[in-house]
Motif scaffolding. Structure first.
Motif, PDB file in Angstrom:
ATOM      1  N   LYS A  70       0.820  -1.207   0.000  1.00 22.15           N
ATOM      2  CA  LYS A  70       0.000   0.000   0.000  1.00 22.15           C
ATOM      3  C   LYS A  70       0.859   1.264   0.000  1.00 22.15           C
ATOM      4  O   LYS A  70       0.533   2.246  -0.685  1.00 22.15           O
ATOM      5  CB  LYS A  70      -0.927   0.002   1.213  1.00 22.15           C
ATOM      6  CG  LYS A  70      -2.045  -1.023   1.135  1.00 22.15           C
ATOM      7  CD  LYS A  70      -2.947  -0.912   2.365  1.00 22.15           C
ATOM      8  CE  LYS A  70      -4.090  -1.907   2.282  1.00 22.15           C
ATOM      9  NZ  LYS A  70      -4.984  -1.813   3.468  1.00 22.15           N
ATOM     10  N   ASP A  71       1.971   1.249   0.764  1.00 21.46           N
ATOM     11  CA  ASP A  71       2.872   2.411   0.780  1.00 21.46           C
ATOM     12  C   ASP A  71       3.441   2.658  -0.603  1.00 21.46           C
ATOM     13  O   ASP A  71       3.546   3.819  -1.057  1.00 21.46           O
ATOM     14  CB  ASP A  71       4.010   2.189   1.790  1.00 21.46           C
ATOM     15  CG  ASP A  71       3.501   2.150   3.222  1.00 21.46           C
ATOM     16  OD1 ASP A  71       2.380   2.658   3.460  1.00 21.46           O
ATOM     17  OD2 ASP A  71       4.202   1.593   4.101  1.00 21.46           O
ATOM     18  N   ALA A  72       3.833   1.584  -1.304  1.00 27.07           N
ATOM     19  CA  ALA A  72       4.398   1.747  -2.646  1.00 27.07           C
ATOM     20  C   ALA A  72       3.380   2.355  -3.597  1.00 27.07           C
ATOM     21  O   ALA A  72       3.713   3.218  -4.426  1.00 27.07           O
ATOM     22  CB  ALA A  72       4.874   0.386  -3.165  1.00 27.07           C
ATOM     23  N   MET A  73       2.118   1.920  -3.481  1.00 28.28           N
ATOM     24  CA  MET A  73       1.087   2.461  -4.357  1.00 28.28           C
ATOM     25  C   MET A  73       0.786   3.917  -4.020  1.00 28.28           C
ATOM     26  O   MET A  73       0.530   4.741  -4.923  1.00 28.28           O
ATOM     27  CB  MET A  73      -0.186   1.604  -4.231  1.00 28.28           C
ATOM     28  CG  MET A  73      -0.015   0.178  -4.751  1.00 28.28           C
ATOM     29  SD  MET A  73      -1.525  -0.818  -4.600  1.00 28.28           S
ATOM     30  CE  MET A  73      -2.594   0.046  -5.737  1.00 28.28           C
ATOM     31  N   GLU A  74       0.834   4.279  -2.735  1.00 28.47           N
ATOM     32  CA  GLU A  74       0.601   5.668  -2.350  1.00 28.47           C
ATOM     33  C   GLU A  74       1.686   6.578  -2.924  1.00 28.47           C
ATOM     34  O   GLU A  74       1.411   7.711  -3.362  1.00 28.47           O
ATOM     35  CB  GLU A  74       0.556   5.795  -0.827  1.00 28.47           C
ATOM     36  CG  GLU A  74      -0.678   5.178  -0.187  1.00 28.47           C
ATOM     37  CD  GLU A  74      -1.937   5.897  -0.591  1.00 28.47           C
ATOM     38  OE1 GLU A  74      -1.861   7.110  -0.889  1.00 28.47           O
ATOM     39  OE2 GLU A  74      -3.002   5.246  -0.628  1.00 28.47           O
TER      40      GLU A  74
END
Length: 430
Positions: A70-74
């Motif tokens: 999720k952090d990478a997508m954010e």
């Protein structure tokens, strides 16, 4: 001039599109380079691989858990030029967030089931009521016997109604639960399964249907002397699968009802009057009409031969050395045994013809003998026929009463058997 103008405009548009594509490609490369550098600078996201095409960012590779994904997508969402993000990242471990999501989903499912318990209970109650009603209606034996006097057909109707009640209850319960799609699936699956089962048990179903038709048509009664195809005997019972007979030598014979339904059935009991026939050959030199008259007088003198219809005699064949006469006579099977009557009639006619001087010659073969010059042949000189006697025909004092051994055995076994019998003597036969 117009074509030159169109060419210039087309060339200008092509140059513009090419320039736009180059700018877009340059923007994709810059975005991919920037994101790759960001992920490489972070230890937890260093395994993420970036690919950008027309603003669509595809993230792949391996990271520890869903939270890091999720952090990478954010991070990708915050970059200029990002149009859409495709998540193809492999999670190698289960993180706390994954466990939390699973627990949350489980709690939601439990909550939904708890809220649906009243409607589930109502659906089960509806199915139970219809199941019970089906059993009650199916057990109304007197009612079904009135509708279908045949016991086999009555049982079939009652069980069919039971199944219909169960199906209605199941459909109603699923409808209350809002599972209309499941209803169509179940009915469609039941149809396919029914077809498959039908092919698998085709012979059994054929016997079952034949049993229904035979029980309705009643082609024979219990105790009838019948010939079904090549099988002869007396009928014991008709079951839901087979017709059981007792052969004339006392053995049980079970014939599948599908075979019985399609076979040629000869019932000897339906008409008590039965005709017998036999043939005798007299010498070709004898008078066949006189032989016929003598034979008829003998048969008329026998009490077991009926007067109406009376006996008969015809010349059926003229052979090389004899004339074949066919005699016929009728007997009442309720008072005379068919086999005994025929046997004694043959004996009586034969003895009377021989007593009257008629000869019943065997076939004569003519043999040609060569090179027998000087050989003496003993040839009987007396070739004159014997004189014909004018004595009246005498009745045979014989016992031709029917043999009831098989009937007695049949009654004994039927009294001890507890198997259902679909034959009903109160119903008309076909």
């Amino acid at each position: 001039m117009r074509f030159v103008f169109i060419f210039i405009v087309s060339l200008f548009m092509a140059l513009a599109v090419s320039a736009f594509a180059q700018d877009l490609s340059a923007g994709d490369e810059a975005l991919q380079t920037r994101l790759t550098a960001i992920y490489k600078s972070t230890d937890s996201l260093s395994g993420v691989t970036v690919a950008v095409e027309n603003g669509v960012v595809t993230l792949s590779g391996e990271i520890a858990n869903s939270e890091l994904a999720k952090d990478a997508m954010e991070i990708a969402k915050t970059q200029d030029g990002t149009v859409y993000i495709q998540d193809q990242i492999d999670r190698t471990l289960v993180g706390d967030s994954d466990v939390g999501e699973a627990l949350t989903g489980l709690q939601k499912d439990v909550s939904d089931i708890t809220q649906a318990l009243p409607i589930i209970g109502l659906a089960l109650l509806v199915f139970a009521i219809f199941f019970w009603l089906g059993g009650v209606v199916a057990n109304l034996q007197k009612f079904w016997r009135k509708i279908a006097p045949n016991p086999f057909l009555a049982e079939l109707l009652s069980q069919t109604v039971r199944v219909l009640f169960i199906i209605i209850g199941l459909v109603g319960a699923l409808n209350l639960l809002g599972a209309q799609a499941m209803i169509a699936t179940i009915l469609g699956g039941a149809g396919v399964v029914g077809i498959a089962i039908g092919f698998a048990v085709r012979d059994t179903l054929e016997n079952y249907l034949a049993s229904i038709m035979l029980s309705l048509r009643q082609p024979f009664r219990q105790g009838d002397h019948v010939l079904i195809g090549e099988h002869q005997g007396k009928v014991m019972r008709l079951t839901s699968r087979a017709t059981i007979m007792m052969t004339l030598d006392g053995n049980h014979l079970r014939i599948p009802n599908a075979t019985v339904f399609k076979a040629v059935i000869l019932n000897y009991t339906t008409n008590p009057e039965r005709r017998f026939s036999f043939a005798l050959g007299v010498d070709a030199a004898d008078d066949p009409v006189a032989a016929m008259k003598i034979g008829l007088d003998v048969m008329r003198a026998n009490a077991f031969v009926l007067d109406k219809p009376g006996p008969g005699a015809v010349i059926s064949e003229v052979g090389d050395s004899n004339i074949i006469i066919k005699f016929t006579g009728w007997v009442d099977q309720t008072s005379a045994d068919f086999g005994k009557a025929r046997s004694y009639s043959i004996r009586g006619v034969k003895d009377k013809l021989e007593a009257e001087g008629f000869s019943l010659p065997e076939p004569i073969y003519r043999v040609k003998l060569d090179n027998l010059a000087g050989t003496e042949l003993n040839i009987p000189s007396d070739q004159t026929p014997k004189p014909k006697s004018k004595k009246p025909a005498e009745a045979l004092m014989v016992d031709v009463t029917p043999d009831t051994t098989i009937d007695t055995k049949l009654e004994e076994e039927l009294s001890e058997a507890d198997e259902d019998n679909l034959l009903d003597d109160s119903k008309p036969t076909e």
